[in-house]
Design a protein around this motif. Sequence first.
Motif: not given
Length: 158
Positions: A55, A59, A86, A91
């Motif tokens: 993740r 990002v 995350i 986020w």
Amino acid sequence: MMNKKYAAQEELSVGEVSSRSGLPVSTIHFYESKGLISSQRNNGNHRRYKRGVLRKLAVIKVAQKTGIPLEEIKQAMSQLSNDKTITAEDWNNLAEQWRTDLNKRINQLTRLRDILGSCIGCGCLSVDECKLFNPKDSVAVNGPGAYYLDPNVHLGDE
């Protein structure tokens, strides 16, 4: 549908991270060298990554596509634990941090797009006067260069 091979694994090899993230191994190593992600070494001295790295890599990819420099991504992500996956809330917090800067960049690019055909950015690159955007060479007080391209320079009546 989750791949059964990876479902029970807590840690992934760099090859597995590469396969799952779509990034070359060299990019994963580069991000690690820049402190964006981290790994642990197993008994055989091979890198092992927590599943949450997938993740984080997603990002990083999204942030880079929006033009955010790696140093800014690193600073924002340093608030998150290396072992933590995350979340949507994480986020949203990261995105909010970047939103103002992105809006400034969008405005600057829109402005540049709109004057691109008639202006080279002013300072006028050795032209004494630009009748379109720099009458009487008013930007000259800022020194040489294309000042309409620098978002940090205030240009009088704008």
